[in-house]
Design a protein around this motif. Structure first.
Motif, PDB file in Angstrom:
ATOM      1  N   MET A   1       0.840  -1.200   0.000  1.00 31.42           N
ATOM      2  CA  MET A   1       0.000   0.000   0.000  1.00 31.42           C
ATOM      3  C   MET A   1       0.873   1.247   0.000  1.00 31.42           C
ATOM      4  SD  MET A   1      -3.055  -0.936   2.688  1.00 31.42           S
ATOM      5  CE  MET A   1      -3.906   0.599   2.276  1.00 31.42           C
ATOM      6  N   LYS A   2       0.247   2.355  -0.330  1.00 31.34           N
ATOM      7  CA  LYS A   2       0.958   3.630  -0.304  1.00 31.34           C
ATOM      8  C   LYS A   2       1.304   3.985   1.146  1.00 31.34           C
ATOM      9  CE  LYS A   2      -1.336   5.417  -4.453  1.00 31.34           C
ATOM     10  NZ  LYS A   2      -2.261   4.278  -4.692  1.00 31.34           N
ATOM     11  N   PRO A   3       2.327   4.824   1.356  1.00 30.82           N
ATOM     12  CA  PRO A   3       2.715   5.169   2.734  1.00 30.82           C
ATOM     13  C   PRO A   3       1.633   5.934   3.488  1.00 30.82           C
ATOM     14  CG  PRO A   3       3.914   6.501   1.130  1.00 30.82           C
ATOM     15  CD  PRO A   3       3.237   5.415   0.363  1.00 30.82           C
ATOM     16  N   TYR A   4       0.789   6.665   2.738  1.00 36.65           N
ATOM     17  CA  TYR A   4      -0.352   7.342   3.369  1.00 36.65           C
ATOM     18  C   TYR A   4      -1.541   6.374   3.313  1.00 36.65           C
ATOM     19  CZ  TYR A   4      -0.416   8.585  -1.619  1.00 36.65           C
ATOM     20  OH  TYR A   4      -0.336   8.554  -2.992  1.00 36.65           O
ATOM     21  N   ARG A   5      -1.522   5.405   4.199  1.00 36.03           N
ATOM     22  CA  ARG A   5      -2.443   4.267   4.103  1.00 36.03           C
ATOM     23  C   ARG A   5      -3.898   4.650   4.308  1.00 36.03           C
ATOM     24  NH1 ARG A   5       1.131   0.127   7.891  1.00 36.03           N
ATOM     25  NH2 ARG A   5       3.054   0.264   6.673  1.00 36.03           N
TER      26      ARG A   5
ATOM     27  N   LEU B   1      -7.439   2.216   0.142  1.00 36.12           N
ATOM     28  CA  LEU B   1      -8.150   1.725   1.319  1.00 36.12           C
ATOM     29  C   LEU B   1      -9.651   1.935   1.198  1.00 36.12           C
ATOM     30  CD1 LEU B   1      -7.888   0.624   4.277  1.00 36.12           C
ATOM     31  CD2 LEU B   1      -7.881   3.024   4.998  1.00 36.12           C
ATOM     32  N   LYS B   2     -10.024   3.045   0.572  1.00 38.01           N
ATOM     33  CA  LYS B   2     -11.434   3.424   0.514  1.00 38.01           C
ATOM     34  C   LYS B   2     -11.760   3.967  -0.864  1.00 38.01           C
ATOM     35  CE  LYS B   2     -14.749   6.514   2.796  1.00 38.01           C
ATOM     36  NZ  LYS B   2     -14.905   7.598   3.800  1.00 38.01           N
TER      37      LYS B   2
ATOM     38  N   GLU C   1       4.107  14.275   0.487  1.00 37.31           N
ATOM     39  CA  GLU C   1       4.299  14.942   1.782  1.00 37.31           C
ATOM     40  C   GLU C   1       2.990  15.528   2.295  1.00 37.31           C
ATOM     41  OE1 GLU C   1       8.970  16.335   1.238  1.00 37.31           O
ATOM     42  OE2 GLU C   1       7.339  17.619   0.529  1.00 37.31           O
ATOM     43  N   TRP C   2       2.217  16.101   1.391  1.00 39.75           N
ATOM     44  CA  TRP C   2       0.916  16.677   1.746  1.00 39.75           C
ATOM     45  C   TRP C   2      -0.023  15.591   2.265  1.00 39.75           C
ATOM     46  CZ3 TRP C   2      -2.776  18.828  -2.544  1.00 39.75           C
ATOM     47  CH2 TRP C   2      -3.799  19.591  -1.971  1.00 39.75           C
ATOM     48  N   LEU C   3      -0.086  14.488   1.558  1.00 38.94           N
ATOM     49  CA  LEU C   3      -0.967  13.399   1.972  1.00 38.94           C
ATOM     50  C   LEU C   3      -0.469  12.720   3.248  1.00 38.94           C
ATOM     51  CD1 LEU C   3      -1.851  11.866  -1.513  1.00 38.94           C
ATOM     52  CD2 LEU C   3      -3.331  13.230  -0.024  1.00 38.94           C
ATOM     53  N   MET C   4       0.838  12.687   3.448  1.00 37.21           N
ATOM     54  CA  MET C   4       1.369  12.143   4.686  1.00 37.21           C
ATOM     55  C   MET C   4       1.014  13.046   5.875  1.00 37.21           C
ATOM     56  SD  MET C   4       2.655   9.208   4.148  1.00 37.21           S
ATOM     57  CE  MET C   4       3.445   8.949   5.718  1.00 37.21           C
TER      58      MET C   4
ATOM     59  N   SER D   1      -6.462   9.873  -3.349  1.00 37.44           N
ATOM     60  CA  SER D   1      -7.031   9.908  -2.003  1.00 37.44           C
ATOM     61  C   SER D   1      -8.547  10.037  -2.049  1.00 37.44           C
ATOM     62  CB  SER D   1      -6.441  11.092  -1.218  1.00 37.44           C
ATOM     63  OG  SER D   1      -7.067  11.253   0.034  1.00 37.44           O
ATOM     64  N   HIS D   2      -9.191   9.623  -0.968  1.00 38.40           N
ATOM     65  CA  HIS D   2     -10.649   9.744  -0.848  1.00 38.40           C
ATOM     66  C   HIS D   2     -11.063  11.039  -0.164  1.00 38.40           C
ATOM     67  CE1 HIS D   2     -10.216   8.579   3.414  1.00 38.40           C
ATOM     68  NE2 HIS D   2      -9.379   7.643   2.979  1.00 38.40           N
TER      69      HIS D   2
END
Length: 286
Positions: free
Chosen positions: A1-5, A11-12, A151-154, A197-198
């Motif tokens: 999975m991506k690091p921003y799980r 995930l969703k 970085e933003w999503l993290m 992202s969701h």
């Protein structure tokens, strides 16, 4: 999975709907947040709130704590600014959002506003991200000056991992070699992040461009690109503003922009959320 799980679309699949009072981010309706960069006085913030609500905005923005490049620039009114913002919010029925900078400003803001904003300078302040993650309030997370998408999503992951799933991402331009505008507005980020992202994604054309004449065109472009909302600076008298007047629309200009946004939203199968649909306990005009 991506690091921003937890914020990943892996995930969703369905989009997260973030509710702030009666306002919903991430649905078919495009949310417009408008108001002054900084709360300066009761007359200023109430006039701005009345003007943006009359034009159709569904949320009110206003800074009580301002992180400025110069220590001699206006830094905000602090808790008094929060009180005035809440007064304008309650009079107009508009949900309010304000930026928090640290633990003290966060604890104060929790008593007064409906949504917390993390500014570009604090996007990677992990301690603050964890605190707003534990706050229970919806969070508006701006992209950092030079932050990559990951970085933003993290940064969003920090908030969600702390237990707060009500996060709205805000693209506000990034720093590049270009000096003709305040920042470079990366509109390609909107559909890209919606793919990755969701979480809902909105755009701040005011800070991105830094020029009043560019705010309306880039607002229209953001809606056409599929943004879930806009964050706009609107001031009753931009020329007299203590903060960022050069990139603030007047209430009249904002009123002219809203029907244009509605027309563009219709073309892409959406509509602009209207304050006429927001149930308020008080009248706008007294």
């Amino acid at each position: 999975m991506k690091p921003y799980r937890m914020v990943s679309s892996d995930l969703k699949n369905e989009k997260t709907l973030v509710r702030v009072k009666d306002v919903v981010f991430g649905g078919r309706k495009v949310v417009v947040i408008a108001g002054p960069c900084a709360v300066e006085s009761r007359e200023q913030v109430v006039a701005a709130a009345r003007g943006v609500r009359r034009a159709g905005a569904v949320m009110l923005r206003g800074g009580a704590f301002k992180t400025r490049t110069s220590p001699y620039s206006f830094q905000g009114l602090g808790e008094e600014g929060l009180r005035l913002l809440k007064e304008a919010s309650e009079e107009t029925g508009l949900a309010a959002v304000t930026e928090v900078l640290d633990k003290d400003s966060l604890e104060l803001a929790l008593e007064y506003v409906d949504m917390l904003q993390i500014g570009a300078r604090n996007m990677q302040n992990s301690s603050l991200l964890r605190m707003v993650g534990c706050s229970g309030k919806p969070v508006l997370l701006k992209r950092g000056f030079s932050a990559t998408v990951e970085e933003w999503l993290m940064a969003a992951e920090y908030i969600v991992a702390a237990g707060n799933h009500n996060v709205v991402l805000c693209e506000r331009g990034i720093r590049t070699f270009e000096s003709a505008t305040r920042n470079t507005l990366d509109l390609g980020i909107v559909p890209l992040v919606q793919e990755l992202s969701h979480l809902p994604v909105i755009v701040d054309p005011s800070h991105a461009t830094g020029k009043r004449c560019l705010v309306a065109p880039m607002s229209r472009a953001a809606v056409a690109a599929g943004a879930d909302g806009l964050l706009l600076e609107v001031h009753p008298e931009p020329e007299q503003a203590l903060c960022d007047g050069f990139q603030s629309l007047s209430t009249d200009d904002f009123g002219c922009l809203m029907p244009e946004l509605q027309a563009i939203a219709g073309i892409v199968g959406r509509t602009i959320a209207s304050s006429n649909c927001i149930v308020s306990q008080v009248a706008v005009e007294r």
